[in-house]
Design a protein around this motif. Structure first.
Motif, PDB file in Angstrom:
ATOM      1  N   GLU A   1       9.187   6.672  59.131  1.00 42.70           N
ATOM      2  CA  GLU A   1       9.991   6.118  60.204  1.00 42.70           C
ATOM      3  C   GLU A   1      10.152   4.610  60.081  1.00 42.70           C
ATOM      4  N   LEU A   2       9.279   3.986  59.343  1.00 38.09           N
ATOM      5  CA  LEU A   2       9.354   2.548  59.129  1.00 38.09           C
ATOM      6  C   LEU A   2       9.596   2.272  57.649  1.00 38.09           C
TER       7      LEU A   2
ATOM      8  N   SER B   1       4.192  -6.907  58.274  1.00 41.42           N
ATOM      9  CA  SER B   1       5.203  -6.922  59.324  1.00 41.42           C
ATOM     10  C   SER B   1       4.968  -5.778  60.300  1.00 41.42           C
ATOM     11  N   PRO B   2       5.027  -6.055  61.613  1.00 39.27           N
ATOM     12  CA  PRO B   2       4.873  -4.970  62.586  1.00 39.27           C
ATOM     13  C   PRO B   2       6.036  -3.988  62.542  1.00 39.27           C
ATOM     14  N   GLU B   3       7.086  -4.372  61.839  1.00 41.92           N
ATOM     15  CA  GLU B   3       8.266  -3.515  61.742  1.00 41.92           C
ATOM     16  C   GLU B   3       8.321  -2.781  60.401  1.00 41.92           C
ATOM     17  N   ALA B   4       7.177  -2.695  59.735  1.00 38.60           N
ATOM     18  CA  ALA B   4       7.131  -2.020  58.435  1.00 38.60           C
ATOM     19  C   ALA B   4       5.899  -1.139  58.329  1.00 38.60           C
ATOM     20  N   ASP B   5       5.960  -0.190  57.399  1.00 40.59           N
ATOM     21  CA  ASP B   5       4.800   0.617  57.021  1.00 40.59           C
ATOM     22  C   ASP B   5       4.097  -0.173  55.922  1.00 40.59           C
TER      23      ASP B   5
END
Length: 201
Positions: free
Chosen positions: A5-6, A71-75
């Motif tokens: 999802e990321l 990054s909090p927006e990445a896996d």
């Protein structure tokens, strides 16, 4: 948040082998592996290489350098490419084991999934010591249920690997050698670790 999802972000730490030094195509094994990683979105692979670095040096710097790239927006994932410098530096197997164990334990505490690629063969004179080092690293990773790619045993007597080393400086692989390392990574749990389908690379 489920796997996939990321977008994938890989922090790849190691020495000149991680940077692909000696590869005329400039890809190294990291570039070749990323190119064969079938993610829905482009994979961000950030190589953090220090030539000639021992596991002690790697252990001292990895967390601060990786931190800046999470990054909090990445896996976020950690790939550890272990080199051969511990042998040349005369580090004991116990010290090398502890250095890797510390990195993996901190990564686990921080919930950063790790994947370890062991040192490949180099100078013939270092063969026995490198074999022992690779086995020690494998044991540390296996005990922690972290994937470990043994590049030493499959390549130590591999004709293409040996001729590739001989065509250069005798230490660093070139195009074919990095391709062989990439093949081993792709066929030793890489896709499963990322939760991705195996593209049959």
């Amino acid at each position: 948040m489920r796997v996939g999802e990321l977008p994938l972000r890989l922090a790849v730490i190691g020495d000149e082998l991680v940077a692909g030094v000696g590869d005329p195509k400039g890809l190294g094994w990291v570039g070749r592996v990323v190119a064969r990683t079938p993610a829905a979105e482009p994979v961000t692979a950030l190589t953090l290489a220090v030539p000639g670095e021992t596991s002690t040096g790697l252990g001292a710097r990895w967390e601060a350098e990786v931190d800046r790239r999470l990054s909090p927006e990445a896996d976020n994932r950690l790939v550890i490419g272990l080199g051969r410098a511990d042998v040349a530096a005369g580090l004991s197997l116990a010290r090398s084991r502890l250095n890797l164990a510390n990195v993996l334990d901190v990564a686990e505490q921080r919930r950063i999934p790790a994947f370890v690629v062991g040192p490949p063969p180099g100078a013939v004179a270092d063969g026995d010591k490198l074999a022992e080092l690779s086995a020690a690293y494998a044991d540390v990773a296996t005990r922690r249920r972290v994937p470990y790619v043994d590049t030493f045993a499959p390549l130590a007597t591999h004709d293409q690997w040996l001729s590739d080393l001989a065509s250069g400086d005798g230490v660093l692989p070139r195009q074919a050698g990095y391709g062989l390392i990439a093949w081993l990574v792709l066929h030793t749990g890489w896709h499963a670790w990322l939760g991705l389908p195996d593209d049959g690379a």
